[in-house]
Design an enzyme around this catalytic site. Structure first.
Site, PDB file in Angstrom:
ATOM      1  N   ASP A 104      41.554 -11.668  52.965  1.00  0.00           N
ATOM      2  CA  ASP A 104      40.816 -10.818  51.922  1.00  0.00           C
ATOM      3  C   ASP A 104      41.710  -9.824  51.394  1.00  0.00           C
ATOM      4  OD1 ASP A 104      38.579  -9.837  50.804  1.00  0.00           O
ATOM      5  OD2 ASP A 104      37.875  -8.645  52.359  1.00  0.00           O
TER       6      ASP A 104
ATOM      7  N   HIS B 149      45.441 -13.797  43.296  1.00  0.00           N
ATOM      8  CA  HIS B 149      45.357 -14.930  43.967  1.00  0.00           C
ATOM      9  C   HIS B 149      46.705 -15.779  44.100  1.00  0.00           C
ATOM     10  CE1 HIS B 149      40.869 -14.604  44.339  1.00  0.00           C
ATOM     11  NE2 HIS B 149      40.733 -14.554  42.905  1.00  0.00           N
TER      12      HIS B 149
ATOM     13  N   LEU C 273      52.387 -27.841  63.521  1.00  0.00           N
ATOM     14  CA  LEU C 273      51.424 -27.046  63.206  1.00  0.00           C
ATOM     15  C   LEU C 273      50.181 -27.788  62.493  1.00  0.00           C
ATOM     16  CD1 LEU C 273      50.166 -23.972  62.818  1.00  0.00           C
ATOM     17  CD2 LEU C 273      51.298 -24.012  60.542  1.00  0.00           C
TER      18      LEU C 273
END
Length: 255
Positions: free
Chosen positions: A27, A44, A138
């Site tokens: 956020d 962004h 991962l």
């Protein structure tokens, strides 16, 4: 893992207490941009750099699962030009990152209502998921067009259908069975949730799965959340006692 790639920050981590799964609500991109007199798309774009760095750190320290809240179902209500920019940025980022994921043994997985994504975005995601499916390091999980309420309602609908068809009895429905009907089936629940940007809520994200997760909130905007901040969060997690409803004394006996 080659020692020359281990930073001073990552050396602070106790590898015996490493969480298996960390979920992140990324956020603050828009507010980061606004504070610098930039448009939201710049935030962004800078946020993608944080994704790249956090994924790299998570891979290096041996984290097994990293889930990133990338785009919620509520985000479809944003201005169309911002949605279009986000989708284009995601497509380009996934396309650019796929070779690096292969190099770093990272596997991409996606949860959410992907039917709402543009065809181009779905195609790039499907290609990356297929290519990286052979990787064993991962697991990077993107929550796209995702909401926890949507996920839970969808699971309930499918369970109800099974019962109405006679393939399942009410008494056979357990927490474990219900979990298997969620989009996260086969993925361990997060040990820790990190939310950047100063807000202190989970915003319809993994509500079932976060039942016993440690919550970590920071005022740091996502574009500023990098290796140092990520390691600080993990160290904070490692200093907590996870009791799962038991007492400290019970945990001591079991250990």
């Amino acid at each position: 893992m080659n020692d020359k790639h281990i930073s001073v920050e990552t050396k602070k981590i106790d590898n015996t207490k490493l969480p298996e799964h960390i979920a992140i609500i990324m956020d603050g991109n828009g507010r980061w941009a606004k504070s610098r007199g930039l448009n939201r798309s710049a935030g962004h774009q800078e946020g993608v750099t944080s994704v790249h760095e956090i994924t790299d750190v998570a891979s290096r320290i041996g984290l097994k699962y990293l889930t990133l809240y990338t785009f919620s179902t509520e985000n479809w209500n944003r201005p169309q030009d911002e949605i279009d920019a986000l989708m284009a940025l995601m497509v380009q980022s996934i396309y650019n990152e796929t070779p690096l994921m292969m190099k770093n043994n990272v596997r991409l997985r996606v949860i959410g209502d992907l039917s709402r994504l543009p065809l181009t975005a779905r195609k790039v995601l499907e290609d990356c998921i297929e290519k990286t499916s052979v990787n064993s390091g991962l697991n990077m999980i993107l929550a796209l067009s995702y909401s926890s309420r949507w996920e839970i309602v969808d699971a309930v609908k499918r369970l109800v259908n099974k019962v109405s068809e006679g393939a399942l009895k009410n008494e056979e429905i357990t927490e474990e069975l219900f979990s298997s009907y969620l989009t996260t089936s086969g993925i361990p629940d997060p040990d820790m949730l990190i939310r950047t940007g100063g807000e202190k809520r989970i915003s319809n994200f993994l509500m079932w799965q976060l039942s016993y997760a440690e919550l970590y909130f920071t005022d740091c905007y996502w574009p500023d959340f990098r290796e140092e901040q990520f390691i600080d969060a993990i160290i904070d997690y490692q200093q907590r006692e996870r009791r799962f409803g038991k007492t400290s004394e019970q945990l001591e006996v079991n250990n």
